[in-house]
Write a protein that holds these residues in place. Structure first.
Motif, mmCIF file in Angstrom:
data_model
loop_
_atom_site.group_PDB
_atom_site.id
_atom_site.type_symbol
_atom_site.label_atom_id
_atom_site.label_comp_id
_atom_site.label_asym_id
_atom_site.label_seq_id
_atom_site.Cartn_x
_atom_site.Cartn_y
_atom_site.Cartn_z
ATOM 1 N N UNK A 25 0.783 -1.078 -0.196
ATOM 2 C CA UNK A 25 -0.228 -0.156 -0.015
ATOM 3 C C UNK A 25 0.755 1.131 0.090
ATOM 4 N N UNK A 26 0.330 2.243 -0.815
ATOM 5 C CA UNK A 26 0.866 3.560 -0.971
ATOM 6 C C UNK A 26 0.279 4.712 0.070
ATOM 7 N N UNK A 69 -3.119 6.169 -8.029
ATOM 8 C CA UNK A 69 -2.303 6.699 -9.222
ATOM 9 C C UNK A 69 -0.919 6.783 -9.172
ATOM 10 N N UNK A 70 -0.180 6.362 -7.868
ATOM 11 C CA UNK A 70 1.313 6.298 -7.860
ATOM 12 C C UNK A 70 1.712 5.255 -8.957
ATOM 13 N N UNK A 71 3.162 5.767 -9.453
ATOM 14 C CA UNK A 71 3.600 4.742 -10.438
ATOM 15 C C UNK A 71 4.709 4.101 -9.785
ATOM 16 N N UNK A 72 4.727 2.863 -9.777
ATOM 17 C CA UNK A 72 5.744 1.976 -9.253
ATOM 18 C C UNK A 72 6.457 1.047 -10.235
ATOM 19 N N UNK A 73 7.758 1.109 -10.036
ATOM 20 C CA UNK A 73 8.768 0.486 -11.129
ATOM 21 C C UNK A 73 9.689 -0.458 -10.455
ATOM 22 N N UNK A 102 0.404 0.726 -11.195
ATOM 23 C CA UNK A 102 0.006 2.092 -10.438
ATOM 24 C C UNK A 102 -0.923 1.478 -9.399
ATOM 25 N N UNK A 103 -1.130 2.273 -8.293
ATOM 26 C CA UNK A 103 -1.646 2.169 -7.279
ATOM 27 C C UNK A 103 -3.230 2.431 -7.608
ATOM 28 N N UNK A 104 -4.279 1.449 -7.078
ATOM 29 C CA UNK A 104 -5.574 1.598 -7.448
ATOM 30 C C UNK A 104 -6.277 2.547 -6.583
ATOM 31 N N UNK A 105 -7.407 2.433 -6.627
ATOM 32 C CA UNK A 105 -8.210 3.452 -5.664
ATOM 33 C C UNK A 105 -8.168 3.258 -4.089
ATOM 34 N N UNK A 106 -7.655 2.039 -3.634
ATOM 35 C CA UNK A 106 -7.332 1.512 -2.125
ATOM 36 C C UNK A 106 -5.858 2.007 -1.874
ATOM 37 N N UNK A 107 -5.160 2.695 -2.872
ATOM 38 C CA UNK A 107 -3.726 2.836 -2.921
ATOM 39 C C UNK A 107 -3.040 1.589 -2.856
ATOM 40 N N UNK A 119 -9.062 -3.852 -6.899
ATOM 41 C CA UNK A 119 -9.543 -3.342 -5.524
ATOM 42 C C UNK A 119 -8.374 -4.158 -4.598
ATOM 43 N N UNK A 120 -9.004 -4.789 -3.492
ATOM 44 C CA UNK A 120 -8.099 -5.324 -2.637
ATOM 45 C C UNK A 120 -7.982 -6.830 -3.057
ATOM 46 N N UNK A 121 -8.661 -7.336 -4.118
ATOM 47 C CA UNK A 121 -8.489 -8.770 -4.721
ATOM 48 C C UNK A 121 -7.449 -8.909 -5.567
ATOM 49 N N UNK A 122 -6.969 -10.095 -5.543
ATOM 50 C CA UNK A 122 -5.915 -10.649 -6.617
ATOM 51 C C UNK A 122 -6.377 -11.837 -7.206
#
Length: 970
Positions: free
Chosen positions: A35-36, A46-50, A63-68, A473-476
């Protein structure tokens, strides 16, 4: 338990000294998740992770989703740098993230409001506890693989250093390891995500050089729905890949009996030969930097070793005297011998792997394995102890595996994985005595042609795996399929040379045969099979503290069908034309990982699920081969001894007054075996990269395969008064008062015995696993496991020797399993010995770059089954247990010997220039030279009191062996 520890205190002391001075969900990849949030702990979308692989430079973004939340799935195991970029916040760079196979590493970020051009670099300090894992089982890493002393360089033996994993105790074929008391056949060994098992018999195919393995995951309980074909456990092996730098090794290992101890059963003046050479090399590197890589390996193993036949001198002399005056007709064995015999093996293992980044969203892999093995007096052949060399043989094997893989990233939250395998195999097992017959003198000696050989076990495997993973969301979510097509070609002329069984040495001298049996027919058959599996699973991050993995798996085995039969052939006509199919194999699974406190230092794990096993093609082979077995008992079998075995033929002999033949079948209600698995445990991270855990494991085996003779009428109690009437002219003490089976009472008069495999066996396992571990840091790594468990079953395999002693009292078979090992302690450790880093240059050169490693084992014994040694109840099987006139001894009531082994390795590295080094090493296996007895005489005899030899040891494990080695590395 006090006796157990007292008896092994010395070994335990050496283990602990070695440890204090010497320590240390996917089948192929790992995931990064987390989580960010900002400084106020508000999630940031919307944070970009590489994520950048340090070794290869390959990048993945999300990118992070609406739950971060974010999840980067299907990353190759290795070290990563993870960067987070979001407008209005400083860029955060996390270095030193080491990902292991099967891991879902949780890495959370807290962003600071600042210019995006500012970069905050943090060295990762990931918890030693894997907070995202709900399954039970660790990863054996490269440090352990490179340094631990493992006798034989078979990296699968590393699995036995894990809690709940033991060496297989049941004789016959299998993987060689048992998970939580389950059968050795009931595991799934995979390499790079695809199956690497024999579908015929459940053994492990030839693999690859230990130096070609990056790491592997051992899962003992509660694996996710994407994994199947195992009621026991999993070993997920990942092969090594090339990197942006060229690396390679060349190695040479040598053994010689001059440095070894003496086996307790070898009494010759000179030590017999025991010589082994391992020569190999690896090389890997870039073909195109950051894009295309290769890694290749080759290893050659040559063994010239010795075993021992321990038949007593007096027995050898008595047997040879009989053979000289009355040889077995048409037999090539005119005399037997005890003492030392040679064992030989030549094995070659090679592999090559290519990784290619086709586009930023498409990665490809190709991997080829080749293994070839030639063994004499070894390889599944039971020689030594009370078995003469004439009853042995060897095997020839050639294994190959071609793998193609493709990973495609549709979007930062959706990806697909495809794997295709083609794996042909050629395996032949042969007997030293090709003529026969086989002769068995109960509890004394076995010689002549091995009744189970020669055997052809060729098979091809085509496998296609397809999966899709989606972060929402919180699911994978993950959905996938696994399709396999098996093409088996097998020949099994079991007992085609005939077997004469004698109840005692006195009976052999008198020519009184207890039982004669011989097989006839066509032993060759082709068996096609198709395995179909689908699964759907979800990892739900219910809260920052709670992760839940749940889902369903469906398995369907389309066993061989439509075998053509000749109605005019009396052997073929009554046989089945196929094996029943079981379509009801839905397996729900649920696992959870809960962090009761902040900081990720404590994790509570729990899980439950159903795990379907395999229906081995051995079952189909034995039932569908056009073969019948003829059995003669007592007077008829004694008369046959004068004639010898019948000539081998595809038809039952005619012109004799013979009983009906025996038949092998499969029950119409045959179901796929499965296990119910559950676990509950807690793991706590400690200071200094230490962790401690306690886990309770429960396994119940359901519908396990078992063989039974279903063509027996109710037993009749034999008494002195009715013995003659029932056709038993001279009953022995073990028969009087016991129920016997009469030939006239067979339900089917067309056959003597009908040996049927059904799904009627069960098992139960309860175990407590305690573990203390330290992650590799500051040159030190360690793992200590103690398992206290109990395994119960009513059949430990589906071979005829495991049939119920009394089919009308199957409940009497419930007892300790052959795979029960009540107490088991293991310790592994790697220690890079510290030295004076400053000051005296000579001290640095002498004391620097030493590595000490240890692998220690202490285990209690496993149960053994005591038998009379002859067919006293006349059911056609020599598995009858002793009778004292009142009750019959229970199954597996004799406790075998425990073992204690300490293996040590000391190595020294010498730098050669800036990039190369030379390593000199020495290893001692069974360093204490402790006698670990293995073979135990469990034959009671036909009297009410046991023979004096009951409980005598007939063989022992290896004495101390020393191995020297050189390794060059660049």
């Amino acid at each position: 338990m006090a006796y157990f520890w007292a008896n092994h205190l010395g070994v335990l002391g050496v283990c602990l000294l070695a440890g204090n001075a010497a320590w240390a969900q996917s089948a192929v990849t790992a995931d990064l998740q987390g989580t960010v949030a900002d400084g106020a702990r508000r999630t940031v979308s919307g944070a970009l992770l590489t994520a950048v692989n340090v070794e290869t430079g390959v990048k993945r973004t999300t990118v992070t989703n609406s739950f971060g939340r974010y999840r980067i799935a299907a990353l190759a195991a290795g070290e990563y740098v993870l960067t987070v970029v979001k407008e209005g916040f400083a860029t955060v760079e996390r270095k030193g993230l080491a990902l292991e196979v099967g891991q879902a590493a949780t890495v959370d970020f807290e962003l600071t409001i600042a210019s995006q051009s500012q970069t905050i670099t943090v060295v990762a300090d990931t918890s030693v506890v894997d907070t995202g894992r709900s399954a039970v089982g660790p990863v054996v890493d490269r440090t352990e693989i490179d340094n631990l002393p493992i006798d034989g360089r078979n990296f699968l033996d590393f699995a036995q250093t894990v809690g709940g994993v033991t060496d297989q105790q049941t004789s016959g074929q299998g993987s060689g390891i048992s998970f939580n008391g389950q059968r050795g056949r009931s595991n799934n060994i995979s390499i790079d995500g695809v199956d690497h098992n024999g579908q015929l018999n459940g053994n492990v195919r030839l693999t690859m050089s230990q130096d070609a393995v990056r790491e592997f995951q051992v899962v003992t309980n509660g694996f996710a729905p994407e994994f199947g074909n195992a009621g026991g456990g999993l070993v997920n092996v990942v092969s090594r890949s090339g990197t942006n730098n060229f690396h390679g090794t060349a190695f040479f290992y040598l053994r010689n009996e001059a440095l070894d101890g003496r086996n307790a059963f070898i009494t010759t003046a000179q030590k017999p030969p025991f010589r082994r050479k391992n020569i190999g090399a690896t090389v890997g590197g870039p073909i195109a930097a950051n894009r295309t890589f290769f890694f290749s390996s080759v290893e050659y193993i040559a063994r010239h070793e010795s075993g021992a036949v321990t038949i007593p001198d007096a027995s050898v002399a008595a047997i040879n005297s009989v053979l000289a005056s009355r040889p077995i007709p048409n037999s090539g064995v005119r005399a037997i011998a005890n003492g030392v015999f040679p064992i030989g093996e030549i094995e070659t293992l090679s592999s090559i792997k290519l990784d290619h980044l086709l586009t930023p969203n498409d990665s490809l892999v190709f991997r080829y394995l080749f293994g070839q093995d030639r063994q004499s007096n070894s390889g599944g052949v039971g020689i030594g102890g009370l078995i003469d060399v004439s009853g042995g043989g060897g095997q020839r094997t050639r294994d190959q595996s071609f793998l193609w893989g493709w990973t495609h990233v549709f979007s930062p939250t959706l990806l697909a994985e495809t794997r295709v395998q083609y794996a042909p195999r050629r395996l032949t097992q042969y007997a030293n005595d090709s003529q026969g017959p086989h002769v068995s003198i109960s509890g004394v000696a076995d010689f002549g042609r091995n009744a189970n050989f020669p055997v052809l076990l060729d098979e091809g495997r085509e496998q296609w795996q397809q999966s899709f993973s989606k972060q929402h969301g919180r699911h994978f979510f993950k959905i996938g399929s696994d399709l396999q097509w098996i093409h088996a070609h097998t020949s099994f002329p079991v007992n085609f040379a005939g077997t004469f069984s004698f109840a005692s040495l006195a009976d052999f001298a008198a020519g009184r045969v207890n039982l004669f049996s011989q097989g006839f027919g066509d032993p060759e058959i082709r068996l096609p099979d198709t395995l179909i599996a689908f699964y759907l699973q979800d990892t739900f991050q219910a809260s920052p503290k709670l992760s839940i993995t749940y889902g369903l798996r469906y398995d369907y085995d389309r066993q061989p069908q439509g075998i053509r039969r000749d109605p005019n052939n009396p052997i073929e006509a009554p046989l089945q034309t196929g094996i029943p199919r079981d379509p009801n194999n839905v397996a729900p699974r649920l696992g959870m990982a809960y962090q009761p406190f902040r900081g990720g230092k404590t994790v509570i794990r729990a899980g439950y699920g159903i795990f379907y096993d395999k229906l081995f093609l051995l079952v189909a082979r034995n039932a569908l081969i056009a073969r019948q077995t003829l059995s003669l008992s007592q007077a008829q079998s004694t008369a046959q001894l004068a004639l010898g075995a019948f000539p081998q033929s595809n038809a039952v002999p005619s012109g004799f007054n013979l009983p009906k033949g025996s038949l092998n079948t499969v029950a119409n209600s045959l179901a796929t075996p499965y296990a119910q698995q559950a676990n509950l445990g807690v793991e706590q991270a400690l200071a200094g990269n230490w962790a401690v855990s306690a886990t309770y494991v429960w396994v119940r085996g359901v519908h396990l395969l078992r063989s039974q003779n279903i063509n027996l009428g109710p037993p009749v109690i034999l008494t002195p008064e009715n013995a003659a009437q029932l056709g038993v002219a001279s009953p022995n003490p073990q028969q009087l008062g016991r129920g016997i089976y009469l030939a006239a009472a067979r339900p089917s008069s067309a056959f003597t015995n009908i040996q049927q495999v059904s799904s009627s066996a069960n098992s139960f396992y309860n175990g407590l696993e305690l573990s203390l571990s330290k992650r590799f840091a500051r040159g030190f790594e360690m793992r200590v496991n103690y398992t206290f468990s109990k395994a119960i079953d009513d059949a430990s395999d589906f071979v005829q020797a495991q049939q119920p002693s009394d089919p009308y009292d199957a409940r009497a078979e419930r007892s300790l399993s052959l795979e029960d090992q009540r107490r088991r302690f293991t310790l592994t450790g790697v220690w890079q010995v510290p030295y004076l880093r400053g000051g005296n240059a000579l001290a640095r050169k002498v004391l620097g770059d030493w590595v000490l490693a240890a692998n220690c084992l202490i285990t209690s014994g496993s149960p053994l089954n005591v038998t009379v040694g002859s067919d006293v109840n006349l059911d056609g099987n020599n598995n009858d247990r002793p009778f004292n006139g009142t009750y019959i001894l229970g199954r597996n009531t004799y406790l075998g010997p425990g073992r204690a082994v300490v293996n040590l390795r000391l190595s020294r590295r010498f730098a050669v220039g800036e990039r190369a080094s030379l390593q000199v090493l020495g290893e001692a296996f069974n360093m204490e030279n402790r006698v670990n007895f293995s073979g135990v005489l469990t034959t009671w005899g036909t009297g009410l009191q046991p023979r004096p030899t009951l409980g005598n040891y007939t063989s022992a494990g290896n004495a101390r062996e020393v191995q020297l080695g050189l390794r060059a590395q660049f």
